[in-house]
Design a protein around this motif. Structure first.
Motif, short mmCIF file in Angstrom:
data_model
loop_
_atom_site.label_atom_id
_atom_site.label_comp_id
_atom_site.label_asym_id
_atom_site.label_seq_id
_atom_site.Cartn_x
_atom_site.Cartn_y
_atom_site.Cartn_z
N ALA A 238 0.86 -1.19 0.00
CA ALA A 238 0.00 0.00 0.00
C ALA A 238 0.89 1.24 0.00
O ALA A 238 1.26 1.76 1.05
CB ALA A 238 -0.92 -0.01 1.21
N ARG A 239 1.24 1.70 -1.19
CA ARG A 239 2.17 2.81 -1.33
C ARG A 239 1.57 3.89 -2.23
O ARG A 239 1.06 3.59 -3.31
CB ARG A 239 3.50 2.34 -1.92
N PRO A 240 1.62 5.14 -1.83
CA PRO A 240 1.07 6.21 -2.68
C PRO A 240 1.95 6.47 -3.90
O PRO A 240 3.14 6.15 -3.90
CB PRO A 240 1.05 7.42 -1.73
N LEU A 241 1.34 7.05 -4.91
CA LEU A 241 2.08 7.48 -6.10
C LEU A 241 2.76 8.80 -5.77
O LEU A 241 2.10 9.78 -5.43
CB LEU A 241 1.14 7.64 -7.29
N VAL A 242 4.09 8.82 -5.85
CA VAL A 242 4.86 10.01 -5.49
C VAL A 242 5.38 10.66 -6.78
O VAL A 242 6.01 10.01 -7.61
CB VAL A 242 6.04 9.66 -4.56
N ILE A 243 5.08 11.96 -6.93
CA ILE A 243 5.55 12.72 -8.09
C ILE A 243 6.89 13.35 -7.73
O ILE A 243 6.98 14.15 -6.80
CB ILE A 243 4.54 13.81 -8.49
N ASP A 244 7.93 12.97 -8.46
CA ASP A 244 9.27 13.52 -8.23
C ASP A 244 9.38 14.86 -8.94
O ASP A 244 9.43 14.93 -10.17
CB ASP A 244 10.32 12.53 -8.76
N GLY A 245 9.42 15.93 -8.15
CA GLY A 245 9.48 17.27 -8.73
C GLY A 245 10.77 17.58 -9.46
O GLY A 245 10.83 18.52 -10.26
N SER A 246 11.83 16.80 -9.20
CA SER A 246 13.10 17.05 -9.89
C SER A 246 13.07 16.58 -11.35
O SER A 246 13.94 16.94 -12.14
CB SER A 246 14.25 16.36 -9.15
N ARG A 247 12.10 15.74 -11.68
CA ARG A 247 11.93 15.27 -13.06
C ARG A 247 10.76 16.02 -13.68
O ARG A 247 9.60 15.83 -13.29
CB ARG A 247 11.67 13.77 -13.08
N LYS A 248 11.10 16.86 -14.65
CA LYS A 248 10.07 17.73 -15.22
C LYS A 248 10.11 17.65 -16.73
O LYS A 248 11.11 18.06 -17.33
CB LYS A 248 10.31 19.16 -14.74
N PRO A 249 9.10 17.09 -17.36
CA PRO A 249 7.89 16.58 -16.72
C PRO A 249 8.07 15.17 -16.15
O PRO A 249 8.90 14.40 -16.66
CB PRO A 249 6.88 16.55 -17.87
N PHE A 250 7.29 14.86 -15.13
CA PHE A 250 7.24 13.50 -14.59
C PHE A 250 6.28 12.72 -15.49
O PHE A 250 5.09 13.01 -15.55
CB PHE A 250 6.75 13.53 -13.15
N VAL A 251 6.81 11.72 -16.20
CA VAL A 251 6.03 11.02 -17.22
C VAL A 251 5.39 9.77 -16.61
O VAL A 251 6.08 8.91 -16.04
CB VAL A 251 6.92 10.62 -18.42
N ILE A 252 4.06 9.69 -16.75
CA ILE A 252 3.30 8.53 -16.28
C ILE A 252 2.68 7.85 -17.49
O ILE A 252 1.92 8.47 -18.25
CB ILE A 252 2.20 8.93 -15.28
N LEU A 253 2.98 6.58 -17.66
CA LEU A 253 2.45 5.79 -18.78
C LEU A 253 1.39 4.83 -18.25
O LEU A 253 1.65 4.07 -17.31
CB LEU A 253 3.59 5.01 -19.45
N MET A 254 0.21 4.86 -18.85
CA MET A 254 -0.89 3.98 -18.44
C MET A 254 -0.98 2.80 -19.40
O MET A 254 -1.08 3.00 -20.62
CB MET A 254 -2.22 4.74 -18.44
N VAL A 255 -0.93 1.58 -18.87
CA VAL A 255 -0.99 0.39 -19.72
C VAL A 255 -2.03 -0.57 -19.14
O VAL A 255 -2.40 -0.48 -17.98
CB VAL A 255 0.39 -0.30 -19.83
#
Length: 454
Positions: A238-255
């Motif tokens: 049970a872990r939340p999705l964490v957005i890394d602000g140092s990576r811009k843009p933070f790319v999320i791929l939905m599969v």
């Protein structure tokens, strides 16, 4: 009124002497005023305030009323010329302020005046800023509590099919006989049928039987043990999705496979991220389904988010590359890329997914930074195969489980956790905007066991 009627009316008005005689009955079928819908001889309390006056005192004047001596009480009144066109007192036509004034004046005429002693109220100084801040904190806390209760109700309702199936089996097993090997075996079978997986079902059955062999145990005790064991199995994932602000843009791929709910999940996730203050861009990478492109544009409109799209049947990898390039140029925080549904056992489709990732990495060697595999809970054990084969084609970093409300085998999430140990970021229990929430092991465990929130 005709001229012939006036002497008769004046005679009746001034010809009375002494006390007031009994009022005659109004004539049947009296003509009604078209404007008011009642007889012209107005006797309503709102038109005439009958106020008994002490002898010798003149009738007090007041706006919007006629105070008449009681000698005329019940007199055979007739309209004065022009009176029928006036609005009734107390209403003042369409002027509510004058109507209120008239009603108030009438009330004062009927009620004796009592002068209240003047005294200054006991007013304590108030820190207005502190009061407003306190009210704002209370309002926010109430809203948060209501939101939590709302999600818990949706979760328990969504898990009802699974929890009811388990509760029925547990109640039937542990109300009529003592705990023995056969009972534990039947419990293990019930858990396996709910897709808990063999290893998890065996562990839970052993926990129930530990120290209680050949003794009685209530169904509530079994459910409590079940909830505790499920929570213990799911807590590590049970872990939340964490957005890394140092990576811009933070790319999320939905599969995911066809029909798992990728596009809907992406849209709901965009609402969540937007509410957290992230700037977003959406890429309609499902170029095989025209409805998916339009659907993503609708989500973009809801959140005020730009959507990068192309023609139906276009190159999904090229579109993803263009979206990443644009997101970089505009300084976007998060880029969400939708992809076409594909069966995990189709080599050609899985190869295309690999191509999308290769092309993205030409622009950013670490992209995608998160690859979320969306799973449909109703597929049961097939979800295990999906995770295994998608993980070979893409760097799956987390899971989203949808449609838990559509199955009695919601235990598949526990089997996935035991076998792969991948983080579970979100679960969905419906089609509504609010039906996708971050995964909480304790809430899920108690909901699947049919217990109240603890």
């Amino acid at each position: 009124m005709s001229q012939d009627e006036k002497p008769g009316w004046l005679g009746r008005l001034f010809g009375r002497k002494g006390g007031a005689p009994e009022a005659p009955e109004p004539p049947a079928g009296s003509p009604a005023s078209p404007a008011e819908g009642r007889p012209d001889f107005a006797t309503g309390a709102e038109d005439v305030a009958h106020v008994p006056l002490p002898a010798g005192e003149p009738a007090p004047a007041g706006p919007g009323r006629h105070a008449v001596p009681d000698v005329l009480e019940g007199a055979d009144l007739q309209p004065i010329a022009g009176e029928s066109e006036r609005p009734p007192s107390g209403t003042a036509g369409d002027d509510p302020a004058r109507g209120a004034e008239s009603a108030d004046t009438t009330r004062m005429a009927r009620e004796p005046e009592t002068a209240a002693p003047a005294s200054a109220p006991d007013i304590q100084p108030v820190d207005a800023a502190a009061a407003l801040a306190h009210d704002a904190m209370d309002t926010a806390a109430d809203a948060q509590d209501a939101e939590k209760r709302g999600w818990w109700n949706r979760l328990t309702a969504g898990m009802k099919r699974t929890s009811s199936a388990l509760s029925d089996r547990v109640t039937g097993l542990f109300t009529k006989r003592k705990l023995d090997a056969n009972t534990l075996e039947d419990l293990e079978d019930a858990l396996i049928q709910a897709d808990f997986g063999v290893a998890t079902a065996t562990r839970i059955a052993e926990a129930v039987g530990r120290g209680r062999y050949e003794k009685g145990i209530s169904p509530d005790e079994v459910r409590a043990i079940l909830a505790a064991e499920v929570e213990r199995a799911l807590d590590p994932v049970a872990r939340p999705l964490v957005i890394d602000g140092s990576r811009k843009p933070f790319v999320i791929l939905m599969v995911g496979v066809n029909g798992a709910g990728k596009t809907t999940t992406l849209g709901k996730l965009s609402l969540t991220l937007k509410a957290e203050g992230h700037s977003l861009m959406l890429a309609a990478g499902d170029t095989f389904r025209a409805a998916a492109i339009e659907q993503l544009k609708v989500w973009g409109g809801r959140t005020g988010t730009p959507v990068v799209s192309g023609a139906q049947g276009g190159d999904a990898a090229g579109l993803a590359f263009d979206a990443l390039k644009r997101a970089k140029a505009e300084g976007t925080d998060v880029l969400l890329i939708d992809t076409a549904g594909r069966l995990q056992n189709k080599a050609g489709l899985m190869a295309e997914l690999e191509k999308i990732i290769r092309v993205l990495r030409k622009s950013d060697p670490e992209a995608p930074h998160a690859t979320l595999l969306v799973l449909d809970a109703t597929v049961g054990q097939n979800a295990l195969s999906q995770v295994e084969l998608f993980a070979k084609a893409a760097p799956v970093t987390g899971l989203v489980m949808t449609k838990l409300d559509g199955t009695a085998r919601g235990g598949i999430l526990i089997a996935l956790a035991a076998r792969f140990g991948l983080p579970v970021h979100f679960i969905g229990v419906g089609e509504g905007i609010d039906d996708l929430e971050p995964f909480a092991a304790r809430d899920f465990a108690r909901a699947i066991a049919g217990l109240e929130k603890g």
